[in-house]
Design a protein around this motif. Structure first.
Motif, mmCIF file in Angstrom:
data_model
loop_
_atom_site.group_PDB
_atom_site.id
_atom_site.type_symbol
_atom_site.label_atom_id
_atom_site.label_comp_id
_atom_site.label_asym_id
_atom_site.label_seq_id
_atom_site.Cartn_x
_atom_site.Cartn_y
_atom_site.Cartn_z
ATOM 1 N N MET A 37 33.548 22.423 61.856
ATOM 2 C CA MET A 37 33.769 21.967 62.945
ATOM 3 C C MET A 37 34.585 20.803 63.351
ATOM 4 S SD MET A 37 29.998 21.762 65.179
ATOM 5 C CE MET A 37 29.209 22.919 64.104
ATOM 6 N N PRO A 38 35.654 20.977 64.105
ATOM 7 C CA PRO A 38 36.543 19.999 64.373
ATOM 8 C C PRO A 38 36.083 18.654 65.096
ATOM 9 C CG PRO A 38 36.953 21.520 65.761
ATOM 10 C CD PRO A 38 35.860 22.102 65.131
ATOM 11 N N ASP A 39 34.913 18.858 65.955
ATOM 12 C CA ASP A 39 34.313 17.485 66.562
ATOM 13 C C ASP A 39 32.661 17.890 66.618
ATOM 14 O OD1 ASP A 39 34.071 15.366 68.068
ATOM 15 O OD2 ASP A 39 34.636 16.515 70.119
ATOM 16 N N PRO A 40 32.053 17.564 65.873
ATOM 17 C CA PRO A 40 30.651 17.868 65.617
ATOM 18 C C PRO A 40 29.792 16.847 66.376
ATOM 19 C CG PRO A 40 31.244 16.981 63.255
ATOM 20 C CD PRO A 40 32.574 17.083 64.432
ATOM 21 N N ALA A 41 28.626 17.191 66.669
ATOM 22 C CA ALA A 41 27.732 16.298 67.280
ATOM 23 C C ALA A 41 26.419 16.147 66.705
ATOM 24 C CB ALA A 41 27.501 16.605 68.551
ATOM 25 N N ALA A 42 26.145 15.241 66.145
ATOM 26 C CA ALA A 42 24.670 15.308 65.598
ATOM 27 C C ALA A 42 23.349 15.225 66.535
ATOM 28 C CB ALA A 42 24.358 13.997 64.911
ATOM 29 N N ALA A 43 22.615 16.190 66.112
ATOM 30 C CA ALA A 43 21.348 16.638 67.016
ATOM 31 C C ALA A 43 20.279 16.333 66.414
ATOM 32 C CB ALA A 43 21.390 18.024 67.285
ATOM 33 N N HIS A 44 19.323 15.825 67.170
ATOM 34 C CA HIS A 44 17.717 15.656 66.474
ATOM 35 C C HIS A 44 17.067 16.687 66.692
ATOM 36 C CE1 HIS A 44 19.412 11.597 67.698
ATOM 37 N NE2 HIS A 44 19.098 11.222 66.423
ATOM 38 N N HIS B 279 29.654 20.292 70.383
ATOM 39 C CA HIS B 279 29.068 19.502 71.690
ATOM 40 C C HIS B 279 28.073 20.713 72.669
ATOM 41 C CE1 HIS B 279 30.395 15.642 70.825
ATOM 42 N NE2 HIS B 279 31.540 16.211 70.419
ATOM 43 N N GLN B 280 28.772 21.902 72.855
ATOM 44 C CA GLN B 280 28.223 22.860 73.657
ATOM 45 C C GLN B 280 26.928 23.484 73.302
ATOM 46 O OE1 GLN B 280 29.432 23.994 76.872
ATOM 47 N NE2 GLN B 280 27.156 24.494 76.931
ATOM 48 N N ILE B 281 26.845 23.662 71.808
ATOM 49 C CA ILE B 281 25.736 24.241 71.265
ATOM 50 C C ILE B 281 24.505 23.031 71.215
ATOM 51 C CG2 ILE B 281 24.519 24.867 69.183
ATOM 52 C CD1 ILE B 281 26.205 27.006 70.211
ATOM 53 N N HIS B 282 24.884 21.836 70.962
ATOM 54 C CA HIS B 282 24.050 20.681 71.103
ATOM 55 C C HIS B 282 23.398 20.598 72.641
ATOM 56 C CE1 HIS B 282 23.355 16.044 70.475
ATOM 57 N NE2 HIS B 282 22.251 16.682 70.727
ATOM 58 N N PHE B 283 24.376 20.775 73.664
ATOM 59 C CA PHE B 283 23.945 20.744 75.074
ATOM 60 C C PHE B 283 22.699 21.701 75.512
ATOM 61 C CE2 PHE B 283 24.098 22.144 79.454
ATOM 62 C CZ PHE B 283 23.922 21.222 79.955
ATOM 63 N N TRP B 284 23.013 23.206 74.900
ATOM 64 C CA TRP B 284 22.022 24.166 75.219
ATOM 65 C C TRP B 284 20.536 23.731 74.311
ATOM 66 C CZ3 TRP B 284 26.251 28.203 73.789
ATOM 67 C CH2 TRP B 284 27.004 28.431 74.794
ATOM 68 N N PHE B 285 20.927 23.241 72.986
ATOM 69 C CA PHE B 285 19.924 22.929 72.356
ATOM 70 C C PHE B 285 18.782 21.935 72.753
ATOM 71 C CE2 PHE B 285 17.845 20.710 68.512
ATOM 72 C CZ PHE B 285 16.903 21.522 68.007
ATOM 73 N N ASP B 286 19.354 20.695 73.277
ATOM 74 C CA ASP B 286 18.866 19.768 74.064
ATOM 75 C C ASP B 286 18.166 20.134 75.566
ATOM 76 O OD1 ASP B 286 19.235 17.860 72.272
ATOM 77 O OD2 ASP B 286 20.938 16.684 73.218
ATOM 78 N N ASN B 287 18.746 21.334 76.043
ATOM 79 C CA ASN B 287 18.044 21.673 77.247
ATOM 80 C C ASN B 287 17.373 22.881 77.186
ATOM 81 O OD1 ASN B 287 19.303 20.006 79.529
ATOM 82 N ND2 ASN B 287 21.013 20.441 78.265
#
Length: 85
Positions: free
Chosen positions: A1-8, A60-68
């Motif tokens: 992933m070029p710009d990963p986001a850490a998700a909890h 980032h998009q997957i993280h947003f969906w996961f958080d929501n």
């Protein structure tokens, strides 16, 4: 992933035992009472929200969906390297 986001995986909002109730209800709906209870015990005893095991890399998009709560992860097995979801 070029710009990963850490998700909890377990949200920090559930760090206190009293805040785990709503998450416990969701776990019960998806995976049943026995599995939900086992995960709740593990969560409460291990302080997993502050652990490195509580992180996963997502876009980032997957993280947003996961958080929501647009999708969830199902742990399949634990290996020496981590948890397979």
């Amino acid at each position: 992933m070029p710009d990963p986001a850490a998700a909890h995986i377990f949200p920090f909002a559930t760090s206190k035992k009293t805040n785990f109730a709503s998450l416990s209800e969701i776990l019960t709906v998806f995976w049943g009472f026995v599995k939900s209870l086992a995960w709740r015990r593990m969560f409460e005893n291990a302080g997993i929200t502050l652990s490195a095991k509580n992180g996963i890399s997502m876009g980032h998009q997957i993280h947003f969906w996961f958080d929501n709560a647009r999708f969830t992860l199902k742990p399949l097995k634990e290996t020496a390297e981590g948890v397979v979801v």
